[in-house]
Design a protein around this motif. Sequence first.
Motif, PDB file in Angstrom:
ATOM      1  N   LEU A 197      58.786  19.154  45.046  1.00 45.48           N
ATOM      2  CA  LEU A 197      59.735  18.603  44.079  1.00 45.48           C
ATOM      3  C   LEU A 197      59.342  17.188  43.660  1.00 45.48           C
ATOM      4  N   HIS A 198      58.973  16.369  44.635  1.00 45.59           N
ATOM      5  CA  HIS A 198      58.599  14.996  44.319  1.00 45.59           C
ATOM      6  C   HIS A 198      57.322  14.937  43.486  1.00 45.59           C
ATOM      7  N   MET A 199      56.375  15.824  43.773  1.00 44.49           N
ATOM      8  CA  MET A 199      55.166  15.864  42.954  1.00 44.49           C
ATOM      9  C   MET A 199      55.494  16.320  41.542  1.00 44.49           C
ATOM     10  N   GLY A 200      56.461  17.226  41.419  1.00 45.68           N
ATOM     11  CA  GLY A 200      56.896  17.633  40.087  1.00 45.68           C
ATOM     12  C   GLY A 200      57.405  16.454  39.286  1.00 45.68           C
ATOM     13  N   TYR A 201      58.238  15.632  39.905  1.00 47.03           N
ATOM     14  CA  TYR A 201      58.737  14.433  39.221  1.00 47.03           C
ATOM     15  C   TYR A 201      57.620  13.431  38.970  1.00 47.03           C
ATOM     16  N   ALA A 202      56.700  13.293  39.931  1.00 47.81           N
ATOM     17  CA  ALA A 202      55.596  12.354  39.755  1.00 47.81           C
ATOM     18  C   ALA A 202      54.748  12.726  38.541  1.00 47.81           C
ATOM     19  N   VAL A 260      60.998  20.114  30.362  1.00 50.08           N
ATOM     20  CA  VAL A 260      62.094  19.769  29.459  1.00 50.08           C
ATOM     21  C   VAL A 260      63.426  19.872  30.186  1.00 50.08           C
ATOM     22  N   ILE A 261      63.587  20.918  30.995  1.00 48.59           N
ATOM     23  CA  ILE A 261      64.810  21.085  31.790  1.00 48.59           C
ATOM     24  C   ILE A 261      64.979  19.915  32.754  1.00 48.59           C
ATOM     25  N   MET A 262      63.885  19.460  33.352  1.00 46.66           N
ATOM     26  CA  MET A 262      63.958  18.328  34.271  1.00 46.66           C
ATOM     27  C   MET A 262      64.478  17.081  33.567  1.00 46.66           C
ATOM     28  N   ILE A 263      64.019  16.847  32.354  1.00 41.92           N
ATOM     29  CA  ILE A 263      64.492  15.688  31.587  1.00 41.92           C
ATOM     30  C   ILE A 263      65.973  15.838  31.261  1.00 41.92           C
TER      31      ILE A 263
END
Length: 248
Positions: A176-181, A126-129
């Motif tokens: 980090l990129h896998m988190g976004y993926a 949710v924080i990422m969004i």
Amino acid sequence: MESFLSKFTLGFLMAQLFPGAVTILAFTCPFVAWRTDHYPTTLVELFRTVADKWFVWPRSVILMLFISAGMGMVIHGIDWMVISMMQYKKNDPSPEDVSVLRDSTPVHHFMYHKWYTGLQIIVLPVIMIIELFFLLTARDLGKLMQRENIPSIHPNHKQNFDFLQDFYLYFAQFYLHMGYAFLFSIFPLVSALIAISKRSGQPIYYWPIIACYFGSSIFFLIGRVQIATLFNAERQIRERSQWEGIGR
């Protein structure tokens, strides 16, 4: 040669290509679930059909590799802009001042990174969004630019600086990129699973969504720890260079 292999395997394959491939495969799922004539009715059929779309013909594989690399680069750009925006939002420079050394908020001092780790794992997607939403509110490119440390590094510390880049940066980018993926995969997977449930009459499979949610959270948290460690070490090297009168 060793540096090239490190950059290719860690910097490209792991940090760019693999997260991009995960995202592209996830976005193929609703296309397969809703639009194919022989629509899948189980998760196994869904994943097998997605694999057949991309990995049967050499041309499809090559296209998949190019698209995945491009998506990985997009994710990298988004991540870098978000980090810069969050670091400098309390001390935003004008575009003319981006070359000036300015104080930044360390990554581990972000408000939500001071919470209990278990709580962060629960709420980080949710924080990422929310971070992505604030990224859209940036008014100029100067607020999204990182200040590079290499011009401020004394030659005596260059080897230490390179070690930090090779050891921490690529792993941090991968996590980090896998988190976004995984985060970006949630939405197409929800659509695909709704299609499977609607056409098969079975309950919606929730575990892939839950796996992507917490996968996104855990990978992102590990990546933020890595990048915070890297930035903190770079800051110390930069300060030592300043003490020696050559850094700026």
